[in-house]
Motif scaffolding. Structure first.
Motif, PDB file in Angstrom:
ATOM      1  N   ILE A  85       0.846  -1.206   0.000  1.00 41.52           N
ATOM      2  CA  ILE A  85       0.000   0.000   0.000  1.00 41.52           C
ATOM      3  C   ILE A  85       0.876   1.248   0.000  1.00 41.52           C
ATOM      4  CG2 ILE A  85      -1.710   1.318   1.310  1.00 41.52           C
ATOM      5  CD1 ILE A  85      -2.838  -1.377   2.274  1.00 41.52           C
TER       6      ILE A  85
ATOM      7  N   ALA B 277       2.066   1.791  -3.422  1.00 41.55           N
ATOM      8  CA  ALA B 277       0.989   2.229  -4.301  1.00 41.55           C
ATOM      9  C   ALA B 277       0.705   3.715  -4.079  1.00 41.55           C
ATOM     10  CB  ALA B 277      -0.268   1.404  -4.050  1.00 41.55           C
ATOM     11  N   GLN B 278       0.725   4.148  -2.809  1.00 38.29           N
ATOM     12  CA  GLN B 278       0.453   5.571  -2.556  1.00 38.29           C
ATOM     13  C   GLN B 278       1.641   6.441  -2.969  1.00 38.29           C
ATOM     14  OE1 GLN B 278      -2.422   5.479  -2.453  1.00 38.29           O
ATOM     15  NE2 GLN B 278      -3.468   4.848  -0.583  1.00 38.29           N
TER      16      GLN B 278
ATOM     17  N   PRO C 130      -3.698   7.599   4.068  1.00 38.77           N
ATOM     18  CA  PRO C 130      -3.781   6.759   2.870  1.00 38.77           C
ATOM     19  C   PRO C 130      -3.195   5.351   3.061  1.00 38.77           C
ATOM     20  CG  PRO C 130      -2.905   8.922   2.326  1.00 38.77           C
ATOM     21  CD  PRO C 130      -2.958   8.845   3.812  1.00 38.77           C
TER      22      PRO C 130
ATOM     23  N   ILE D 151      -6.002   3.620   6.399  1.00 41.31           N
ATOM     24  CA  ILE D 151      -7.391   3.302   6.054  1.00 41.31           C
ATOM     25  C   ILE D 151      -7.467   2.023   5.200  1.00 41.31           C
ATOM     26  CG2 ILE D 151      -9.473   4.123   4.862  1.00 41.31           C
ATOM     27  CD1 ILE D 151      -8.682   6.945   5.866  1.00 41.31           C
ATOM     28  N   PRO D 152      -6.720   1.959   4.075  1.00 46.73           N
ATOM     29  CA  PRO D 152      -6.798   0.701   3.317  1.00 46.73           C
ATOM     30  C   PRO D 152      -6.349  -0.510   4.147  1.00 46.73           C
ATOM     31  CG  PRO D 152      -5.652   2.380   2.045  1.00 46.73           C
ATOM     32  CD  PRO D 152      -5.856   2.945   3.410  1.00 46.73           C
TER      33      PRO D 152
ATOM     34  N   ILE E  93      -9.202  -1.544   6.477  1.00 46.43           N
ATOM     35  CA  ILE E  93     -10.292  -2.149   5.711  1.00 46.43           C
ATOM     36  C   ILE E  93      -9.914  -3.565   5.311  1.00 46.43           C
ATOM     37  CG2 ILE E  93     -11.515  -2.027   3.501  1.00 46.43           C
ATOM     38  CD1 ILE E  93     -11.512   1.035   3.893  1.00 46.43           C
TER      39      ILE E  93
ATOM     40  N   ARG F  26     -11.580  -7.175   6.421  1.00 43.85           N
ATOM     41  CA  ARG F  26     -12.056  -8.125   5.422  1.00 43.85           C
ATOM     42  C   ARG F  26     -11.411  -9.489   5.652  1.00 43.85           C
ATOM     43  NH1 ARG F  26      -9.737  -6.363   1.168  1.00 43.85           N
ATOM     44  NH2 ARG F  26      -8.304  -8.116   1.170  1.00 43.85           N
TER      45      ARG F  26
END
Lengths: 287, 280, 271
Positions: C177, C180-181, C202, C205-206, C209, C213
């Protein structure tokens, strides 16, 4: 014409000095020109992902040089942030990077970091939504309420909104069903035509690559094995098979027919080409 | 043969939402290998979750090996009878060592230790992962993890195994290994239900059920189903390249059978017409 | 990169110490710590150092791996040693301003450093020679009598197991992540405290989540594999039975404590 990206003796070694030391890419030499549509294929662990993460400066080469538009990307004074805006990289399963409350805010994250004006950002968001084929009505929706395929599109739009000269996508169709896959591939192809940008598409699926790309880069054991136009690469289909790549079914069928002694071409990769080849062999008289 | 799974007029919806499955009826025979094919959002995964009572129908009835899935008293027995394998290999491995993960269900069931060791080895042997027994689960490839997940399920000796898009996140090599393993299980007598959107995987099943918008669109042998290329593409699915090729050749007036799926079938059809051509 | 961090350091091996029953190893580590606190004289410390070195050599893991574990503690060690030197009672050897250095102070400082050294080595020995999962299992078995008085031992150990399983996965995910950011121009390295804290959204949060999941999917998968949440009627793949080796190890360490107690009465030049 000068290449937009050029790799010179590029190598990357992970975990130097540990028992897990591994050469991920080994002495790569490569020139990528403007407006090319390149497919990258290779087995897991062949170095594809490592290579593309060098192209936008996320990874630093252990040795060798990467040039963007003729400039050494790791020279003093070169802005890597600018490189990341010029070479947009969409990671695998990019939907897992979404974090904003609304779709438009998420897409605006890249452009905002670029320091663009609010007007320009608005324009970019609208444009990239159109590129990925999302309706304007999703702008204010939460990205987490969307379907899997739509989330993927939002994430891709987030990179397109930076208006990169080079767009790299790592397995953009992974996990999508046939329709979702076709739609995304078509959108990417349209985007390239309209923006006249360079696109690099990493995929396990030779059929995807052969459908949209003009050149193919085949990676094997951390090296570039082939880098040529699609039809030239498929002329070496027997080698592709031997490398354990996932070549299209008709390619394998025609290779077998050749082995059985039939005088068929082996650079076939679509049912249409296969049909034409069969008809030609039959004298085309049966129409 | 008798039906081991029966779904009678089932409808499913989340509390206030629209119907995801609409009045669907299906019987699956013991020992069969059924592929449930559909695009993302067709309702195929929702249906799969009905087969071991993760979900129960809003209307209608699902029976598995004679057990009504809506009856909570049957839950433990249903979970032993129907093994489930999910899409994301990372999110179904519980332990850090391969053999301990495979043993997880057996530990829960209170299987005696010697018997457990035997069954863990057997399950790992079946999926071809015995030599990884003592390995760490985190260092395996996606395909290997998925085979460990399968081993963890078959160690329970289930009569049915349901795989919910087990290959969607795997590379071609991993996909091939998983499908081979699944076929092998079916040969050993386990009833297999494979949920997928890859037509090449469905083509290897004994029966293909295509689901669209929560309803059965078409149901039959792979050869029968894939002849309906137009119908399949209209709901966002593919047909194998071999089948497309046959359709194209037909259009040019070449007399070829349409029910051609596999490489071997296609090779034999093509060598046939090419030989005939050379003979004339 | 984040994934280069190795957690729960474990050096797989086949030494006598590796092969000990994990329950015994935990008890031994506890006894050994008790032993270190019994020792009070120079002779006693010499004995303890010798014993520790013998155990280290038995693990067949190089001493420098153990010493590496001491590095982060160096500052605290020096600091407390200085406190000991300067603030102790007794006849001063040297005196200046408000400080006085006494022979007792020096002695205490040296002893304290040695004690912490050996403490760290003893606990490292436990984690270096026992895989985290075996350690968790050992703890669960050892503490299982507590479940009779409603202590959730099984739940705790299941939580540990899952945490150990998912730490590498989540670290890898964080890395992905972050990259990616970064590719979207996120900047995690510059700016003030508030700017940097904001820059974490950024990533966090991902990550949250995704963790939720995963938790959800894992719970379903566990239920599908007949997990009910209780330890009742559960069996274990791996069982531990005490062997002669374990009994000998226990006897050795208990003898060491006895010797240490006796040595407290032997003084060497008054130390």
């Amino acid at each position: 014409m000068n290449p937009i990206l050029k790799a010179e003796n590029l190598s990357h070694v992970y975990g130097v000095g540990t028992p897990f030391e591994k050469v991920a890419i080994d002495n790569i030499n490569l020139e990528i020109h403007e407006n090319e549509f390149i497919g990258v294929i290779g087995r897991t662990g062949s170095g594809k992902s490592t290579l593309i993460q060098h192209l936008n400066g996320i990874l630093r080469p252990s040795s060798g040089t990467l040039y963007y538009d003729g400039e050494d990307c790791w020279a003093k004074g070169f802005s890597r942030n600018a490189l990341r805006f010029n070479v947009g990289l969409v990671f695998q399963y990019p939907e897992y990077q979404l974090f904003e409350e609304t779709v438009e805010k998420d897409i605006a994250f890249g452009p905002k970091n670029m320091g663009l004006t609010q007007n320009e950002i608005e324009k970019r968001v609208a444009e990239s939504l159109r590129f990925v084929g999302l309706d304007d009505s999703v702008r204010t929706a939460s990205p987490f309420e969307l379907s899997g395929g739509q989330k993927r599109r939002v994430a891709i739009a987030g990179i397109m909104a930076m208006d990169p000269k080079v767009l790299i996508l790592d397995e953009p169709t992974a996990g999508l069903d046939p329709r979702g896959r076709d739609e995304i591939l078509n959108k990417i192809a349209d985007y390239r035509v309209e923006k006249k940008s360079t696109v690099i598409l990493v995929s396990h699926n030779m059929e995807d690559i052969s459908r949209v790309c003009s050149k193919v880069l085949v990676m094997k054991d951390s090296r570039v094995e082939m880098f040529a136009p699609v039809n030239e690469v498929f002329e070496r289909s027997a080698e592709l098979c031997a490398m354990g790549l996932n070549v299209p079914q008709v390619t394998r069928i025609f290779l077998s027919l050749k082995e059985k002694g039939f005088d068929v071409p082996t650079s076939i990769y679509t049912p249409k080409q296969a049909c034409d080849a069969v008809m030609k062999l039959m004298g085309g008289g049966e129409r | 043969m008798s039906a081991i799974i029966t779904a009678e007029n089932i409808t499913f919806r989340y509390s206030e939402g629209k119907d995801i499955i609409k009045n669907l009826s299906l019987e699956i025979e013991e020992g069969d290998f059924v592929a449930i094919l559909g695009h993302n959002g067709s309702g195929k995964s929702t249906f799969a979750k009905h087969l071991n009572a993760i979900l129960t129908p809003s209307e209608g009835k699902v029976t598995v090996a004679g057990l009504d899935t809506s009856d909570d008293n049957n839950l433990a027995q249903i979970r032993r009878t129907v093994g489930m394998v999910f899409q994301n290999p990372d999110n179904q491995i519980i332990a850090t060592v391969v053999e301990e993960d495979v043993a997880f269900a057996l530990e829960n069931l209170g299987v005696e230790q010697n018997e457990m060791i035997r069954r863990v080895d057997e399950a790992l042997e079946t999926v071809g992962m015995l030599k990884f027994k003592k390995h760490s689960t985190t260092q395996l490839s996606g395909g290997q993890k998925q085979r460990i997940a399968i081993a963890g399920v078959i160690a329970m000796n289930p009569r049915i195994i349901v795989l919910d898009e087990p290959t969607a996140m795997l590379d071609p090599q991993g996909r091939e290994d998983v499908i081979k393993t699944v076929k092998k299980l079916n040969e050993q007598g386990v009833t297999v239900v494979l949920i997928t959107h890859y037509m090449d995987e469905a083509a290897q099943a004994k029966r293909v059920v295509v689901i669209d918008e929560g309803e059965i669109l078409i149901d039959g042998t792979p050869h029968y189903v894939f002849q309906n290329a137009g119908l399949l593409t209209s709901v966002g699915l593919d047909v194998p390249q071999s089948t497309s090729l046959m359709f194209l050749l037909r259009r040019y007036g070449v007399k070829v059978p349409l029910a051609v799926l596999t490489e071997d079938e296609c090779i034999s059809v093509l060598s046939d017409i090419l030989t005939r051509k050379n003979a004339t | 990169m984040i994934k280069d961090i190795t957690l729960g350091q474990f050096f797989p091996g086949n030494s006598v110490i590796h092969k000990l029953d994990p329950r015994v190893k935990i008890i031994l580590a506890a006894l050994y710590i008790a032993f270190l606190f019994v020792v009070q004289t120079a002779v006693g410390y010499a004995f303890a150092i010798a014993a520790t070195l013998v155990f280290v050599s038995l693990t067949k893991i190089p001493l420098k791996m153990y010493l590496r574990g001491l590095k982060p503690l160096l500052f605290i060690l020096i600091f407390t040693a200085l406190l000991n030197v300067f603030y102790s009672t007794g006849e001063p050897l040297v005196e200046f301003w408000i400080f006085k250095i006494t022979a007792d102070g020096i002695k205490n400082a040296i002893f304290m450093i040695l004690r912490i050294f050996m403490l760290v080595i003893a606990t490292s020995m436990l984690t270096y020679t026992t895989s985290p999962i075996v350690l968790t299992n050992g703890l669960e078995r050892l503490l299982s009598p507590l479940s009779k008085i409603k202590v959730p031992v099984h739940e705790f150990s299941m939580m540990m197991t899952i945490a150990l399983r998912f730490i590498p996965t989540l670290l890898e995910e964080t890395d992905k992540i972050m990259n990616a950011q970064k590719a979207r121009g996120a900047d995690f390295e510059t700016g003030g405290l508030i700017k940097r804290a904001k820059a974490l959204a950024p990533i966090l949060i991902p990550l949250f989540i995704s963790a939720f999941r995963r938790a959800d999917e894992l719970a379903t998968a566990m239920e599908c594999r007949c997990y009910t949440g209780s330890s009742e009627g559960r069996t274990h793949l791996v069982s531990y039975s005490m062997s002669g080796r374990d009994v000998i190890a226990l006897i050795v360490v208990i003898c060491m404590i006895a010797i240490a107690v006796l040595l407290n009465y032997v003084r060497f030049f008054g130390f």
